[in-house]
Design an enzyme around this catalytic site. Structure first.
Site, PDB file in Angstrom:
ATOM      1  N   CYS A  27       0.873  -1.180   0.000  1.00 58.77           N
ATOM      2  CA  CYS A  27       0.000   0.000   0.000  1.00 58.77           C
ATOM      3  C   CYS A  27       0.906   1.225   0.000  1.00 58.77           C
ATOM      4  CB  CYS A  27      -0.974  -0.022   1.179  1.00 58.77           C
ATOM      5  SG  CYS A  27      -0.186  -0.043   2.809  1.00 58.77           S
ATOM      6  N   TRP A  28       0.454   2.331   0.555  1.00 62.31           N
ATOM      7  CA  TRP A  28       1.253   3.557   0.478  1.00 62.31           C
ATOM      8  C   TRP A  28       2.554   3.445   1.274  1.00 62.31           C
ATOM      9  CZ3 TRP A  28       2.855   7.502  -1.932  1.00 62.31           C
ATOM     10  CH2 TRP A  28       3.371   8.624  -1.295  1.00 62.31           C
TER      11      TRP A  28
END
Length: 367
Positions: free
Chosen positions: A97-98
């Protein structure tokens, strides 16, 4: 509970062309991504915005609870099936993810509960992006660059495509580098371009001390900017110069900008809309350089171009395109090339026809 696998070997991930399962929202993905990434988000843009607002107003626990409510039931199962399908199709892949935090850990655990143990990238997209930015600078410090130069229409991109030790800047930018270089598929984001460029250097330099060949380019390729550190290195890089006759150059432009580009527009927009959009885009490209051409010359070439497209539409005959292509090369691109070449500091290693330059680049270049 067993510890799930993770990796922080970013270099090997890119060298191996690892398939990435990108769990960020579609908006995050559109802003910047990697060539081998597939976006199957945990949350939509709207869901992520709602969770972010909740986090700011009520704290982490409330935000996590809201996230689980938003992605639950049948919708959770639908997304889990998509992630599972990706993992089965790409057993050598990784997810992120980020920042490699809650979103990727949640999906990794859901996959594990479904019987699929899948590795997670430590630090997520942010760490991978930082690695590529730093790696590009390291690559440019150690790489020997050689440029392919030459007048417009000499087929410089064909030379690049024929070499194993080359990076196709225009290919990465999805643009042909001139006022007429717009392609129907559009350009990637600036971040996507930089990511792909860094990966290109990483692949070229692995275990190799030879030169990396690039086409000579200006500051911009379409709307995308070359990194300043690369531009500085290119300014004094040695060059191989392709020389072809005007007649041969006209044929190259005809093939690239009329035949090939016309087919791309038909593939993209259909046999009815494609040719009309192709004509419009080339006329717009000509109009963008009107001031540099001068009003009278611009109008004369525009009239030739319009007649050529009319003939092509009526009979399929491409012959009249050669007139405006020749005029544009001689009156605009050739003088511009002479000026640009005068600004280059790098020495010319070799000059010759396209096949001769390819042969020299394959056998005559050394560190």
């Amino acid at each position: 509970m067993a510890t799930l696998p993770e990796t922080s070997d970013y270099r090997q991930l890119f060298l191996a062309g690892t398939p990435f399962l990108d769990l960020r929202s579609p908006g995050e993905f559109a802003h910047g991504a990697f060539p081998t990434a597939t976006n199957l988000p945990l949350m939509s843009n709207e869901e992520r915005a709602r969770v972010g607002t909740c986090y700011k107003q009520q704290g982490q626990a409330a935000a996590i609870a809201l996230g689980h409510r938003l992605v639950s039931g049948a919708e959770r199962e639908r997304r889990l099936e998509a992630w599972s399908g990706f993992a089965r199709e790409h057993p050598d892949g990784c997810l992120y993810c980020w920042r490699g935090g809650l979103r990727s850990q949640t999906v990794q655990q859901w996959l594990a509960d479904a019987g699929i143990v899948y590795p997670r990238v430590v630090g997520g997209y942010k760490a991978l992006r930082r690695f590529l930015l730093e790696e590009l600078e390291r690559s440019l410090q150690r790489a020997q660059l050689v440029l392919i130069g030459g007048r417009t229409g000499t087929g410089k991109t064909r030379v690049v495509a024929a070499l194993d030790n080359a990076i196709d800047l225009e290919g990465l930018a999805r643009h042909r580098g001139s006022s007429f270089g717009h392609l129907p598929e559009g350009q990637p984001s600036q971040i996507d371009f930089e990511n792909a460029l860094s990966i290109g250097f990483l692949l070229q330099l692995q275990g190799s001390a030879g030169p990396v060949v690039l086409e000579d380019e200006g500051r911009l390729i379409g709307r995308l900017a070359l990194p300043e550190s690369l531009r500085q290195r290119m300014q004094d890089a040695p060059m191989l110069v392709v020389e072809e006759s005007l007649a041969e150059r006209v044929e190259v432009i005809l093939e690239d900008y009329i035949v090939d580009l016309g087919q791309r527009y038909m593939d993209s927009e259909g046999v009815l809309e494609g040719p009309a959009l192709h004509r419009t885009r080339l006329l717009e490209g000509l109009d963008r350089i009107r001031k540099r051409l001068g009003g009278e010359r611009h109008q004369a070439i525009r009239t030739q171009m319009e007649k050529a497209f009319a003939q092509q539409r009526a009979s399929g005959d491409l012959d009249q395109h050669r007139a405006w292509i020749s005029a544009l090369l001689e009156s605009y691109y050739d003088p511009m090339y002479r000026y640009q070449l005068s600004q280059r500091a790098g020495r010319i290693l070799f000059q010759g026809r396209r096949d001769e330059v390819i042969s020299f680049a394959r056998t005559g270049l050394s560190c």
